[in-house]
Write a protein that holds these residues in place. Structure first.
Motif, PDB file in Angstrom:
ATOM      1  N   ALA A   1       0.828  -1.203   0.000  1.00 13.77           N
ATOM      2  CA  ALA A   1       0.000   0.000   0.000  1.00 13.77           C
ATOM      3  C   ALA A   1       0.866   1.259   0.000  1.00 13.77           C
ATOM      4  O   ALA A   1       0.543   2.237  -0.674  1.00 13.77           O
ATOM      5  CB  ALA A   1      -0.921  -0.005   1.210  1.00 13.77           C
ATOM      6  N   LEU A   2       1.960   1.238   0.765  1.00 14.95           N
ATOM      7  CA  LEU A   2       2.858   2.381   0.869  1.00 14.95           C
ATOM      8  C   LEU A   2       4.296   1.904   0.773  1.00 14.95           C
ATOM      9  O   LEU A   2       4.666   0.917   1.404  1.00 14.95           O
ATOM     10  CB  LEU A   2       2.666   3.113   2.207  1.00 14.95           C
ATOM     11  CG  LEU A   2       1.296   3.698   2.520  1.00 14.95           C
ATOM     12  CD1 LEU A   2       1.292   4.261   3.944  1.00 14.95           C
ATOM     13  CD2 LEU A   2       0.929   4.793   1.526  1.00 14.95           C
ATOM     14  N   ASP A   3       5.097   2.618   0.006  1.00  8.03           N
ATOM     15  CA  ASP A   3       6.529   2.380  -0.079  1.00  8.03           C
ATOM     16  C   ASP A   3       7.264   3.698   0.163  1.00  8.03           C
ATOM     17  O   ASP A   3       6.715   4.781  -0.105  1.00  8.03           O
ATOM     18  CB  ASP A   3       6.908   1.838  -1.461  1.00  8.03           C
ATOM     19  CG  ASP A   3       6.437   0.408  -1.678  1.00  8.03           C
ATOM     20  OD1 ASP A   3       6.822  -0.465  -0.888  1.00  8.03           O
ATOM     21  OD2 ASP A   3       5.660   0.182  -2.633  1.00  8.03           O
ATOM     22  N   PRO A   4       8.513   3.643   0.633  1.00  8.27           N
ATOM     23  CA  PRO A   4       9.274   4.872   0.886  1.00  8.27           C
ATOM     24  C   PRO A   4       9.763   5.502  -0.407  1.00  8.27           C
ATOM     25  O   PRO A   4      10.806   5.118  -0.947  1.00  8.27           O
ATOM     26  CB  PRO A   4      10.434   4.396   1.770  1.00  8.27           C
ATOM     27  CG  PRO A   4      10.592   2.951   1.450  1.00  8.27           C
ATOM     28  CD  PRO A   4       9.227   2.437   1.097  1.00  8.27           C
ATOM     29  N   THR A   5       9.014   6.474  -0.917  1.00  9.91           N
ATOM     30  CA  THR A   5       9.298   7.037  -2.236  1.00  9.91           C
ATOM     31  C   THR A   5       9.431   8.559  -2.248  1.00  9.91           C
ATOM     32  O   THR A   5       9.853   9.119  -3.258  1.00  9.91           O
ATOM     33  CB  THR A   5       8.175   6.670  -3.216  1.00  9.91           C
ATOM     34  OG1 THR A   5       6.921   7.147  -2.693  1.00  9.91           O
ATOM     35  CG2 THR A   5       8.092   5.164  -3.423  1.00  9.91           C
ATOM     36  N   ALA A   6       9.060   9.227  -1.147  1.00 14.80           N
ATOM     37  CA  ALA A   6       9.040  10.690  -1.128  1.00 14.80           C
ATOM     38  C   ALA A   6      10.013  11.216  -0.081  1.00 14.80           C
ATOM     39  O   ALA A   6      10.462  10.481   0.806  1.00 14.80           O
ATOM     40  CB  ALA A   6       7.624  11.195  -0.845  1.00 14.80           C
ATOM     41  N   HIS A   7      10.316  12.499  -0.135  1.00 13.26           N
ATOM     42  CA  HIS A   7      11.284  13.074   0.796  1.00 13.26           C
ATOM     43  C   HIS A   7      10.827  12.964   2.243  1.00 13.26           C
ATOM     44  O   HIS A   7      11.650  12.907   3.154  1.00 13.26           O
ATOM     45  CB  HIS A   7      11.541  14.547   0.434  1.00 13.26           C
ATOM     46  CG  HIS A   7      10.357  15.445   0.643  1.00 13.26           C
ATOM     47  ND1 HIS A   7      10.096  16.073   1.851  1.00 13.26           N
ATOM     48  CD2 HIS A   7       9.353  15.807  -0.199  1.00 13.26           C
ATOM     49  CE1 HIS A   7       8.990  16.789   1.731  1.00 13.26           C
ATOM     50  NE2 HIS A   7       8.515  16.644   0.501  1.00 13.26           N
ATOM     51  N   PHE A   8       9.506  12.872   2.455  1.00 13.21           N
ATOM     52  CA  PHE A   8       8.991  12.817   3.820  1.00 13.21           C
ATOM     53  C   PHE A   8       8.896  11.394   4.364  1.00 13.21           C
ATOM     54  O   PHE A   8       8.505  11.210   5.513  1.00 13.21           O
ATOM     55  CB  PHE A   8       7.622  13.511   3.904  1.00 13.21           C
ATOM     56  CG  PHE A   8       6.662  13.121   2.811  1.00 13.21           C
ATOM     57  CD1 PHE A   8       5.952  11.933   2.853  1.00 13.21           C
ATOM     58  CD2 PHE A   8       6.470  13.971   1.726  1.00 13.21           C
ATOM     59  CE1 PHE A   8       5.077  11.580   1.840  1.00 13.21           C
ATOM     60  CE2 PHE A   8       5.592  13.631   0.703  1.00 13.21           C
ATOM     61  CZ  PHE A   8       4.891  12.429   0.760  1.00 13.21           C
ATOM     62  N   ASP A   9       9.230  10.383   3.560  1.00 10.54           N
ATOM     63  CA  ASP A   9       9.223   8.995   4.064  1.00 10.54           C
ATOM     64  C   ASP A   9      10.305   8.140   3.403  1.00 10.54           C
ATOM     65  O   ASP A   9      10.249   6.908   3.439  1.00 10.54           O
ATOM     66  CB  ASP A   9       7.846   8.352   3.882  1.00 10.54           C
ATOM     67  CG  ASP A   9       7.438   8.157   2.421  1.00 10.54           C
ATOM     68  OD1 ASP A   9       8.277   8.371   1.520  1.00 10.54           O
ATOM     69  OD2 ASP A   9       6.277   7.786   2.176  1.00 10.54           O
ATOM     70  N   ILE A  10      11.319   8.780   2.830  1.00  5.19           N
ATOM     71  CA  ILE A  10      12.295   8.074   2.012  1.00  5.19           C
ATOM     72  C   ILE A  10      13.093   7.045   2.808  1.00  5.19           C
ATOM     73  O   ILE A  10      13.623   6.085   2.244  1.00  5.19           O
ATOM     74  CB  ILE A  10      13.248   9.083   1.326  1.00  5.19           C
ATOM     75  CG1 ILE A  10      14.039   8.416   0.207  1.00  5.19           C
ATOM     76  CG2 ILE A  10      14.148   9.756   2.337  1.00  5.19           C
ATOM     77  CD1 ILE A  10      13.202   7.885  -0.920  1.00  5.19           C
ATOM     78  N   ASN A  11      13.158   7.192   4.117  1.00  7.73           N
ATOM     79  CA  ASN A  11      13.875   6.234   4.959  1.00  7.73           C
ATOM     80  C   ASN A  11      12.943   5.299   5.716  1.00  7.73           C
ATOM     81  O   ASN A  11      13.340   4.704   6.726  1.00  7.73           O
ATOM     82  CB  ASN A  11      14.799   6.977   5.916  1.00  7.73           C
ATOM     83  CG  ASN A  11      16.047   7.481   5.224  1.00  7.73           C
ATOM     84  OD1 ASN A  11      16.834   6.700   4.695  1.00  7.73           O
ATOM     85  ND2 ASN A  11      16.215   8.801   5.193  1.00  7.73           N
ATOM     86  N   GLY A  12      11.719   5.157   5.250  1.00 12.41           N
ATOM     87  CA  GLY A  12      10.822   4.172   5.830  1.00 12.41           C
ATOM     88  C   GLY A  12       9.421   4.683   6.086  1.00 12.41           C
ATOM     89  O   GLY A  12       9.228   5.820   6.513  1.00 12.41           O
ATOM     90  N   CYS A  13       8.441   3.838   5.780  1.00 13.64           N
ATOM     91  CA  CYS A  13       7.037   4.095   6.124  1.00 13.64           C
ATOM     92  C   CYS A  13       6.749   3.304   7.394  1.00 13.64           C
ATOM     93  O   CYS A  13       6.533   2.087   7.343  1.00 13.64           O
ATOM     94  CB  CYS A  13       6.111   3.660   4.996  1.00 13.64           C
ATOM     95  SG  CYS A  13       6.390   4.525   3.435  1.00 13.64           S
TER      96      CYS A  13
END
Length: 299
Positions: A44-56
């Motif tokens: 559903a969610l993967d770390p792809t943006a600057h606000f979660d790039i190091n983990g969801c």
């Protein structure tokens, strides 16, 4: 959560290995019609943006009054600071909710100045107050060593303001994670409640997960939805509270099953095998059998 006749389980998942992986954590996603037989979908969610790039990291689902679900989740940003983000389904009419969109205005709750950068996470399911504002509980570890559960308010899931008083705060147990607050009905009625029907609630339950002991603790008390405070009898050290389970159970989360009007508790069993065993078999950790919970006659 329960959405259009389908149960959805979202969970911490490392797509690159069998064990917990910092920087690669995603949200796995499985669906079921009966809470017993499950089918795995794409993440559903993967770390792809600057606000979660190091983990969801962990979070919760909330169903809006129009039936649209929204996710609140912790992202570890590019500087390894934990922040709170939202995600919405790309197509809310899809009963499987296979695609999720993370708005560019994330994070919606940045790190507070008095909280440690790696101690701000696990937003709860949000609840609607009688003033029309949403509330959410977030775990925080303060720079002075206090472990706390903060409350934030919002009218639109975009702008959030921190409540002056926390739901819980103590320097005894250290960091507490995965907060869960929910109403319970009178003991004579073995049914679950959501916050929309909280006028029937005699009490509320606050559950916290303690990092130091890897155990979950809960207490029954009174929630004031005007001041957003929680009062209870007993010790403020949550390690003295009741426990849901005495096995390898941690990071539990409940949800209101609107299909059968019950409160259901999920727990993660973190097991105790050596790491090479996890790697050899390709997975680590299991979800417990979901359990219906209610307030017993002894309170």
């Amino acid at each position: 959560m329960y959405h259009k006749g389908v149960y959805h389980l979202f969970y911490q998942y490392n797509p690159l290995g069998a064990t917990w992986g910092n920087g690669t954590l995603s949200w796995g996603h499985s669906v079921s019609g009966d809470l017993v037989n499950w089918a795995a979908l794409d993440n559903a969610l993967d770390p792809t943006a600057h606000f979660d790039i190091n983990g969801c990291y962990s979070g919760s689902a909330t169903t809006l009054p129009d039936g649209t679900p929204v996710m609140l989740y912790t992202g570890v940003n590019a500087t390894l600071v934990q922040v709170q983000n939202v995600a919405f389904p790309k197509n809310a009419s899809d009963p499987l909710l296979r695609e999720w969109v993370k708005p560019s205005y994330n994070p919606v709750i940045p790190l507070p100045g008095d909280v440690l950068g790696r101690r701000f996470r696990d937003p709860s399911t949000a609840w609607l107050g009688r003033d029309g504002l949403w509330r959410v509980a977030v775990s925080a570890g303060f720079k002075d060593g206090t472990g706390s559960t903060l409350v934030y308010r919002s009218k639109d899931f975009r702008q959030w303001e921190r409540n002056a008083e926390p739901l819980y705060s103590s320097g005894d147990a250290g960091m507490v994670e995965c907060p869960d607050l929910f109403p319970v009905a009178d003991p004579s009625v073995q049914k679950g409640l959501d916050f929309a029907s909280r006028n029937d609630a005699a009490w509320h339950v606050l559950k916290l997960s303690v990092m130091a002991t890897q155990q979950d603790y809960y207490v029954v008390g009174l929630y004031d939805d005007a001041a957003d405070t929680f009062t209870f009898a007993g010790d403020n050290d949550c390690r003295t509270w009741q426990r849901f389970d005495y096995g390898h159970v941690y990071a539990s989360k409940s949800f209101y099953d609107a299909g059968k009007k019950r409160r259901v508790l999920w727990s993660w069993a973190n097991e105790s095998d050596p790491e090479p065993d996890y790697v050899a078999r390709g997975w680590a950790g299991v979800q417990t059998v979901p359990r219906k919970i209610w307030l017993a006659s002894d309170g």
